[in-house]
Design an enzyme around this catalytic site. Structure first.
Site, PDB file in Angstrom:
ATOM      1  N   GLN A   1      -5.121  -1.840   9.192  1.00 16.90           N
ATOM      2  CA  GLN A   1      -4.878  -3.151   8.593  1.00 16.90           C
ATOM      3  C   GLN A   1      -5.479  -4.259   9.469  1.00 16.90           C
ATOM      4  O   GLN A   1      -5.192  -4.337  10.662  1.00 16.90           O
ATOM      5  CB  GLN A   1      -3.358  -3.360   8.418  1.00 16.90           C
ATOM      6  CG  GLN A   1      -2.998  -4.637   7.701  1.00 16.90           C
ATOM      7  CD  GLN A   1      -3.496  -4.680   6.257  1.00 16.90           C
ATOM      8  OE1 GLN A   1      -3.390  -3.713   5.516  1.00 16.90           O
ATOM      9  NE2 GLN A   1      -4.075  -5.805   5.866  1.00 16.90           N
TER      10      GLN A   1
ATOM     11  N   ASP B   1     -11.413   2.110   3.221  1.00 15.64           N
ATOM     12  CA  ASP B   1     -11.593   0.659   3.058  1.00 15.64           C
ATOM     13  C   ASP B   1     -13.056   0.308   2.792  1.00 15.64           C
ATOM     14  O   ASP B   1     -13.368  -0.799   2.358  1.00 15.64           O
ATOM     15  CB  ASP B   1     -11.129  -0.064   4.334  1.00 15.64           C
ATOM     16  CG  ASP B   1      -9.867  -0.883   4.110  1.00 15.64           C
ATOM     17  OD1 ASP B   1      -9.544  -1.162   2.944  1.00 15.64           O
ATOM     18  OD2 ASP B   1      -9.217  -1.245   5.114  1.00 15.64           O
TER      19      ASP B   1
ATOM     20  N   LYS C   1       0.844  -1.202   0.000  1.00 18.61           N
ATOM     21  CA  LYS C   1       0.000   0.000   0.000  1.00 18.61           C
ATOM     22  C   LYS C   1       0.881   1.254   0.000  1.00 18.61           C
ATOM     23  O   LYS C   1       0.621   2.205  -0.721  1.00 18.61           O
ATOM     24  CB  LYS C   1      -0.950  -0.023   1.211  1.00 18.61           C
ATOM     25  CG  LYS C   1      -2.078  -1.028   1.011  1.00 18.61           C
ATOM     26  CD  LYS C   1      -2.873  -1.330   2.259  1.00 18.61           C
ATOM     27  CE  LYS C   1      -3.799  -2.523   1.991  1.00 18.61           C
ATOM     28  NZ  LYS C   1      -4.516  -2.998   3.165  1.00 18.61           N
TER      29      LYS C   1
END
Ligand code: NAD
Length: 278
Positions: A96, A119, A52
């Site tokens: 995460q 997300d 990322k």
């Protein structure tokens, strides 16, 4: 012979488009900043976080890395998210997953300001998707829609079968296909006669989490097959939920693993980050 749907090439195309957009925004005085939080040092998570960061660098997005120790408390994590929510210079926040077991993931997801939820996991983002309103869409299913569209595969009116009903892949996938006017069926672990259901599919999306489970017996001649699964075999090679060698002979198009859905997930995360400043 089936057409290979090249997620690597399509994701690069998307990242190049975003790079141009970010440069344009920069010239107008707008920066894009993503905060990435990792708790603990799960090796797979470290790889994802590293990828990322690399994608942010490529596109010109600032990334702020918060690498917190495994013993970080839920309270400390929620406090950090609260601070990032308040910061005007932070546009997107990503935590995460998975988190260590002493931290409640749902609580953490709900703490992220929905306007920074790149997300697309916040209940408000999921609700917006469900009723067709604007909001961030979960990156893997959003990437699959791009794979289909950019490969010239029509969704409207097609029989679409999604195997898997997880919150991050199966359910949002079904909603997105519905938004594209597909006729959608969701199959799962309690589905009776799975083969009979999947053989109806013009577009079969497989997110079952079982290595090479889907063989040609599950696939209609000429179907498009999208494999979401990622597994590392005993031979250290990556494979998907679909038995690629067996299925490629009957379908019209298929995504490989690696190089199919995987690269699209990060491209769509970057796309959500850019969207956060528009
Ligand atoms: P999950 O384990 O949360 O969900 C699996 C789903 O499959 C469940 O809803 C279950 O009902 C269904 N299922 C299980 N066994 C079944 C069976 N025998 N018959 C029919 N349905 C069955 O998994 P997930 O998070 O949705 O991920 C699915 C796969 O996709 C995994 O391999 C995961 O590693 C991969 N994944 C890849 C990406 C990517 O970026 N490429 C992103 C997320 C997940």
């Amino acid at each position: 012979m089936a057409t290979l749907i090249d997620g690597k090439a399509i994701s690069t195309q998307i990242k190049d488009e975003l790079k141009e957009k970010v440069a344009q925004l920069k010239a107008e005085g707008t920066k894009v900043t993503l905060a990435v939080i990792q708790v603990g040092n799960d090796p797979a998570s470290s790889v994802y976080v590293g990828n990322k960061k690399k994608a942010c660098e490529y596109i010109g997005i600032n990334s702020l890395a918060y690498e917190l120790p495994e013993e970080t408390t839920e309270e400390e994590l929620l406090k950090l998210i609260g601070e990032l929510n308040e910061r005007a210079d932070v546009n997107g926040i990503l935590v995460q997953l998975p988190l260590p077991s002493h931290i409640d993931e749902d609580k953490v997801i709900r703490k992220i300001d929905p306007s920074k939820d790149v997300d697309g996991f916040h209940p408000q983002s999921v609700g917006a998707l469900c009723i067709g309103q604007k909001g961030y869409v979960s990156c893997t299913p959003a990437g699959i829609i791009q794979l289909l569209k950019r490969s010239g595969i029509e969704i409207a009116g097609k029989e679409c079968v999604v195997i898997g009903r997880s919150n991050i892949v199966g359910k949002p996938m079904a909603l997105l296909l519905l938004r594209e006017n597909g006729t959608v069926t969701v199959a799962h672990s309690r589905t009776k006669d799975l083969k009979e259901v999947t053989k109806r599919a013009d577009i079969l999306i497989v997110a079952v989490g079982k290595p090479k489970m889907i063989t040609k017996d599950y696939v209609k001649e000429g179907a498009v097959v999208i494999d979401v699964g990622i597994h590392r075999g005993a031979d250290n090679k990556l494979c998907g939920d679909v038995d690629f060698q067996d299925v490629e002979g009957v379908c019209s198009a298929i995504t490989p693993v690696p190089g199919g859905v995987g690269p699209m997930t990060i491209a769509m995360l970057m796309s959500n980050c850019v969207e956060s400043v528009l």
